[in-house]
Write a protein that holds these residues in place. Structure first.
Motif, PDB file in Angstrom:
ATOM      1  N   PHE A 241      33.753  42.338  42.767  1.00 46.90           N
ATOM      2  CA  PHE A 241      33.840  41.482  43.951  1.00 46.90           C
ATOM      3  C   PHE A 241      34.849  41.995  44.986  1.00 46.90           C
ATOM      4  O   PHE A 241      34.917  41.436  46.080  1.00 46.90           O
TER       5      PHE A 241
ATOM      6  N   MET B  11      30.875  31.361  51.334  1.00 50.52           N
ATOM      7  CA  MET B  11      31.649  30.145  51.024  1.00 50.52           C
ATOM      8  C   MET B  11      31.911  29.319  52.292  1.00 50.52           C
ATOM      9  O   MET B  11      31.893  28.098  52.256  1.00 50.52           O
TER      10      MET B  11
ATOM     11  N   GLY C 296      37.430  33.432  36.061  1.00 52.71           N
ATOM     12  CA  GLY C 296      36.776  33.996  37.256  1.00 52.71           C
ATOM     13  C   GLY C 296      37.206  33.252  38.499  1.00 52.71           C
ATOM     14  O   GLY C 296      36.385  32.780  39.285  1.00 52.71           O
TER      15      GLY C 296
ATOM     16  N   PHE D   5      38.516  28.139  45.701  1.00 50.88           N
ATOM     17  CA  PHE D   5      37.770  27.034  45.107  1.00 50.88           C
ATOM     18  C   PHE D   5      38.707  26.151  44.277  1.00 50.88           C
ATOM     19  O   PHE D   5      38.681  24.922  44.373  1.00 50.88           O
TER      20      PHE D   5
ATOM     21  N   VAL E 232      41.961  33.792  35.052  1.00 49.64           N
ATOM     22  CA  VAL E 232      41.334  35.057  34.656  1.00 49.64           C
ATOM     23  C   VAL E 232      40.514  35.566  35.833  1.00 49.64           C
ATOM     24  O   VAL E 232      39.676  34.830  36.377  1.00 49.64           O
TER      25      VAL E 232
ATOM     26  N   PRO F 152      39.051  39.651  37.209  1.00 50.48           N
ATOM     27  CA  PRO F 152      39.157  41.113  37.090  1.00 50.48           C
ATOM     28  C   PRO F 152      39.610  41.850  38.341  1.00 50.48           C
ATOM     29  O   PRO F 152      40.056  42.992  38.246  1.00 50.48           O
ATOM     30  N   VAL F 153      39.482  41.253  39.532  1.00 47.85           N
ATOM     31  CA  VAL F 153      39.917  41.974  40.759  1.00 47.85           C
ATOM     32  C   VAL F 153      41.425  41.697  40.944  1.00 47.85           C
ATOM     33  O   VAL F 153      41.814  40.565  41.260  1.00 47.85           O
TER      34      VAL F 153
ATOM     35  N   VAL G  93      30.540  32.041  37.752  1.00 45.91           N
ATOM     36  CA  VAL G  93      31.059  33.318  37.232  1.00 45.91           C
ATOM     37  C   VAL G  93      30.145  33.899  36.146  1.00 45.91           C
ATOM     38  O   VAL G  93      30.008  35.115  36.028  1.00 45.91           O
TER      39      VAL G  93
ATOM     40  N   TYR H 294      27.914  37.097  35.825  1.00 39.36           N
ATOM     41  CA  TYR H 294      28.421  38.473  35.843  1.00 39.36           C
ATOM     42  C   TYR H 294      29.085  38.920  34.545  1.00 39.36           C
ATOM     43  O   TYR H 294      29.699  39.979  34.537  1.00 39.36           O
TER      44      TYR H 294
HETATM   45  C1  LIG Z   1      30.999  34.038  42.767  1.00 37.60           C
HETATM   46  S1  LIG Z   1      32.665  34.400  42.496  1.00 37.60           S
HETATM   47  C2  LIG Z   1      33.349  32.802  42.066  1.00 37.60           C
HETATM   48  C3  LIG Z   1      34.828  32.716  42.312  1.00 37.60           C
HETATM   49  C4  LIG Z   1      35.422  31.319  42.133  1.00 37.60           C
HETATM   50  N1  LIG Z   1      35.273  30.827  40.793  1.00 37.60           N
HETATM   51  C5  LIG Z   1      34.761  30.369  43.111  1.00 37.60           C
HETATM   52  O1  LIG Z   1      34.142  29.404  42.690  1.00 37.60           O
HETATM   53  O2  LIG Z   1      34.870  30.617  44.331  1.00 37.60           O
HETATM   54  C6  LIG Z   1      32.611  35.183  40.911  1.00 37.60           C
HETATM   55  C7  LIG Z   1      33.972  35.638  40.417  1.00 37.60           C
HETATM   56  O3  LIG Z   1      33.835  36.039  39.048  1.00 37.60           O
HETATM   57  C8  LIG Z   1      34.626  37.181  38.850  1.00 37.60           C
HETATM   58  N2  LIG Z   1      34.110  37.913  37.672  1.00 37.60           N
HETATM   59  C9  LIG Z   1      33.130  38.828  37.617  1.00 37.60           C
HETATM   60  N3  LIG Z   1      32.980  39.289  36.359  1.00 37.60           N
HETATM   61  C10 LIG Z   1      33.881  38.620  35.602  1.00 37.60           C
HETATM   62  C11 LIG Z   1      34.220  38.650  34.215  1.00 37.60           C
HETATM   63  N4  LIG Z   1      33.590  39.461  33.355  1.00 37.60           N
HETATM   64  N5  LIG Z   1      35.208  37.845  33.781  1.00 37.60           N
HETATM   65  C12 LIG Z   1      35.852  37.023  34.634  1.00 37.60           C
HETATM   66  N6  LIG Z   1      35.575  36.946  35.960  1.00 37.60           N
HETATM   67  C13 LIG Z   1      34.600  37.729  36.433  1.00 37.60           C
HETATM   68  C14 LIG Z   1      34.466  37.956  40.140  1.00 37.60           C
HETATM   69  O4  LIG Z   1      35.438  38.968  40.305  1.00 37.60           O
HETATM   70  C15 LIG Z   1      34.524  36.843  41.157  1.00 37.60           C
HETATM   71  O5  LIG Z   1      35.843  36.570  41.574  1.00 37.60           O
END
Ligand SMILES: C[S@@+](CC[C@H](N)C(=O)[O-])C[C@H]1O[C@@H](n2cnc3c(N)ncnc32)[C@H](O)[C@@H]1O
Length: 258
Positions: free
Chosen positions: A6, A17, A50, A56, A76, A78-79, A120, A123
């Motif tokens: 991301f 968003m 995530g 959010f 948690v 990853p970025v 989340v 992914y």
């Molecule tokens: C669509 S965004 C949602 C972010 C936040 N939860 C929101 O509702 O705005 C998805 C998030 O999941 C994270 N993500 C992707 N793969 C992941 C993993 N394996 N474990 C945890 N987070 C992850 C991404 O980096 C990103 O920040």
């Protein structure tokens, strides 16, 4: 490891968003689930799996307005720069240090009262084991709250079109996958829907922002032209308007754990 990065699409996700009522509708659904959750609790240990930049969760925490001495947070994400931005943004909601992690720890059994994962689970590499870990991380009287869209959502249908063009299966999970894992594991759950609208001025660049958010690095291999055209049915005068929904899953931990 995250199967979708991301970092490079941060501004495209922020555009989504900003122009969707998704967050508002997701928060309303969670707050409804959590009506009496804080009652009688001296401490609420929250895992936000995530968290992204924490925008959010900021909306979520400010709507719940729990006393800062009650809330303890583990984030948690990853970025790395998003993780630290989230920790800064959420610091005001807790008097305790915020724990920031780049992946879900394996050794956290029964450590959390509330596990939140908002959009989340698409992914994660291994949906089955991630859901298993999340359930195991709940203590007695704990709650797991998940949001994820399914096949009826036109944005998920765009994945179908795009990955068909590449002759590949979709590398992400959707709501129907979550539900079949929960059923296979015999985990009791409640399912509900949160309705939202995505609306933005109809320009090619704006359409492209949504396509970039959806396809990330895969867009390099795709010709975006056909994907941009897939948004034609949603054109209303100068806008693109998509009215759609996400699924919410609520899982309560057994009150007494064996
Ligand atoms: C669509 S965004 C949602 C972010 C936040 N939860 C929101 O509702 O705005 C998805 C998030 O999941 C994270 N993500 C992707 N793969 C992941 C993993 N394996 N474990 C945890 N987070 C992850 C991404 O980096 C990103 O920040």
């Amino acid at each position: 490891m995250a199967i979708k990065d991301f970092g490079p699409i941060e501004s495209d996700y922020a555009f989504f968003m900003k122009h969707a009522t998704e967050a508002e509708s997701d928060v309303a659904a969670y707050v409804n689930e959590l009506k009496d959750f804080a009652k009688g609790r001296a401490s609420i240990r929250l895992l936000d799996f995530g968290c992204g930049t924490g925008e959010f969760t900021q909306r979520f925490a400010s709507t719940l307005n729990w006393p800062p001495h009650v809330l303890r947070m583990t984030l948690v994400e990853p970025v790395p720069h998003q993780l630290s931005e989230a920790a800064q943004r959420l610091a005001a909601f807790s008097t305790h240090p915020i724990e920031s992690l780049q992946s879900l720890p394996l050794n956290r059994k029964r450590c959390f009262d509330l596990v939140l994962s908002n959009h989340v689970l698409y992914y994660v590499e291994d949906l089955d084991s991630t859901l298993g870990q999340m359930c195991e991380s709940l203590g007695p009287w704990g709650k797991l709250l998940l949001a994820i869209a399914g096949w009826e959502n036109p944005l998920i249908q765009l994945w179908k079109t795009g990955f068909e063009m590449l002759g590949r299966s979709i590398p992400y999970s959707v709501s129907e996958d979550v539900e079949s894992v929960l059923q296979r594991r015999g985990t009791p759950y409640l399912k509900s829907k949160a309705f939202y609208q995505l609306r933005f001025i109809d320009t090619e660049e704006n359409r492209l922002k949504i396509i970039r958010f959806l396809f990330g690095e895969h867009l390099q291999e795709l010709s975006p032209r056909r994907l941009l055209k897939e948004l034609d049915p949603f054109a209303r005068r100068e806008h693109i308007e998509i009215s759609t929904e996400s699924d919410h899953y609520t899982i309560d931990s057994p009150q007494v754990l064996e």
